[in-house]
Design a protein around this motif. Structure first.
Motif, PDB file in Angstrom:
ATOM      1  N   ARG A 191      37.789 -25.392  21.138  1.00 51.69           N
ATOM      2  CA  ARG A 191      38.099 -24.574  22.250  1.00 51.69           C
ATOM      3  C   ARG A 191      38.932 -23.325  21.788  1.00 51.69           C
ATOM      4  O   ARG A 191      38.713 -22.159  22.018  1.00 51.69           O
ATOM      5  CB  ARG A 191      38.795 -25.173  23.572  1.00 51.69           C
ATOM      6  N   PHE A 192      39.718 -23.602  20.572  1.00 51.20           N
ATOM      7  CA  PHE A 192      40.279 -22.628  20.128  1.00 51.20           C
ATOM      8  C   PHE A 192      39.884 -21.811  19.291  1.00 51.20           C
ATOM      9  O   PHE A 192      39.781 -20.286  19.006  1.00 51.20           O
ATOM     10  CB  PHE A 192      41.526 -23.161  19.039  1.00 51.20           C
ATOM     11  N   ILE A 193      38.732 -22.098  18.454  1.00 51.68           N
ATOM     12  CA  ILE A 193      37.734 -21.343  17.463  1.00 51.68           C
ATOM     13  C   ILE A 193      36.532 -21.188  18.034  1.00 51.68           C
ATOM     14  O   ILE A 193      35.688 -20.868  17.329  1.00 51.68           O
ATOM     15  CB  ILE A 193      37.759 -22.066  16.086  1.00 51.68           C
ATOM     16  N   ALA A 194      36.226 -21.542  19.470  1.00 48.35           N
ATOM     17  CA  ALA A 194      34.837 -21.144  19.871  1.00 48.35           C
ATOM     18  C   ALA A 194      34.474 -19.716  19.686  1.00 48.35           C
ATOM     19  O   ALA A 194      33.404 -19.473  19.493  1.00 48.35           O
ATOM     20  CB  ALA A 194      34.990 -21.709  21.201  1.00 48.35           C
ATOM     21  N   LYS A 195      35.607 -18.801  19.725  1.00 43.49           N
ATOM     22  CA  LYS A 195      35.217 -17.380  19.975  1.00 43.49           C
ATOM     23  C   LYS A 195      34.541 -16.836  18.313  1.00 43.49           C
ATOM     24  O   LYS A 195      34.123 -15.770  18.078  1.00 43.49           O
ATOM     25  CB  LYS A 195      36.120 -16.448  20.202  1.00 43.49           C
ATOM     26  N   THR A 196      34.939 -17.612  17.382  1.00 41.70           N
ATOM     27  CA  THR A 196      34.436 -17.369  15.984  1.00 41.70           C
ATOM     28  C   THR A 196      33.039 -17.925  15.746  1.00 41.70           C
ATOM     29  O   THR A 196      32.541 -17.320  14.750  1.00 41.70           O
ATOM     30  CB  THR A 196      35.258 -18.103  14.910  1.00 41.70           C
ATOM     31  N   GLY A 197      32.556 -18.412  16.542  1.00 42.65           N
ATOM     32  CA  GLY A 197      31.079 -18.897  16.240  1.00 42.65           C
ATOM     33  C   GLY A 197      30.862 -20.006  15.142  1.00 42.65           C
ATOM     34  O   GLY A 197      29.812 -20.288  14.786  1.00 42.65           O
ATOM     35  N   ILE A 198      31.852 -20.680  15.040  1.00 46.42           N
ATOM     36  CA  ILE A 198      31.959 -21.725  13.772  1.00 46.42           C
ATOM     37  C   ILE A 198      32.342 -22.843  14.330  1.00 46.42           C
ATOM     38  O   ILE A 198      33.270 -23.389  14.198  1.00 46.42           O
ATOM     39  CB  ILE A 198      32.609 -21.171  12.641  1.00 46.42           C
ATOM     40  N   ALA A 199      31.527 -23.578  15.412  1.00 46.14           N
ATOM     41  CA  ALA A 199      32.174 -24.569  15.915  1.00 46.14           C
ATOM     42  C   ALA A 199      32.486 -26.221  15.108  1.00 46.14           C
ATOM     43  O   ALA A 199      32.896 -26.930  15.508  1.00 46.14           O
ATOM     44  CB  ALA A 199      31.269 -24.999  17.432  1.00 46.14           C
ATOM     45  N   ASP A 200      31.412 -26.017  13.852  1.00 47.27           N
ATOM     46  CA  ASP A 200      31.503 -27.199  13.151  1.00 47.27           C
ATOM     47  C   ASP A 200      32.779 -27.361  12.228  1.00 47.27           C
ATOM     48  O   ASP A 200      33.021 -28.295  11.818  1.00 47.27           O
ATOM     49  CB  ASP A 200      30.248 -27.219  12.179  1.00 47.27           C
TER      50      ASP A 200
END
Length: 87
Positions: free
Chosen positions: A23-32
């Motif tokens: 949820r914190f890094i979802a906006k970066t497009g790097i969910a893995d």
């Protein structure tokens, strides 16, 4: 905390930490990266415990570590992105 206690704790909260990091890094497009962040948080928790850091609530501390790592990773990504007009 013994190795068995840590193993039980990490098994019970790993998916929660991954979801939180996601949820914190979802906006970066790097969910893995969420899995890496959760793993790093658990390693940090283990190191703190083995160094004698007083841990009252291991799960709460793991969540705090995960949030801090996710924010730090997000900020690093944000700093490395060039504005579209500068290309």
């Amino acid at each position: 905390m013994t190795q068995q206690e840590f193993d039980r704790l990490s098994e019970s909260i790993r998916l929660r930490l991954q979801a939180l990091a996601g949820r914190f890094i979802a906006k970066t497009g790097i969910a893995d990266e969420a899995q890496d962040i959760a793993q790093e948080a658990l390693i940090t928790l283990w190191k703190l415990d083995s160094q004698g850091y007083p841990i009252r609530d291991a799960e709460a501390l793991a969540v705090k570590i995960t949030k801090n790592l996710a924010v730090a990773r997000y900020r690093r990504r944000k700093e490395n992105v060039l504005p579209v007009g500068s290309i």
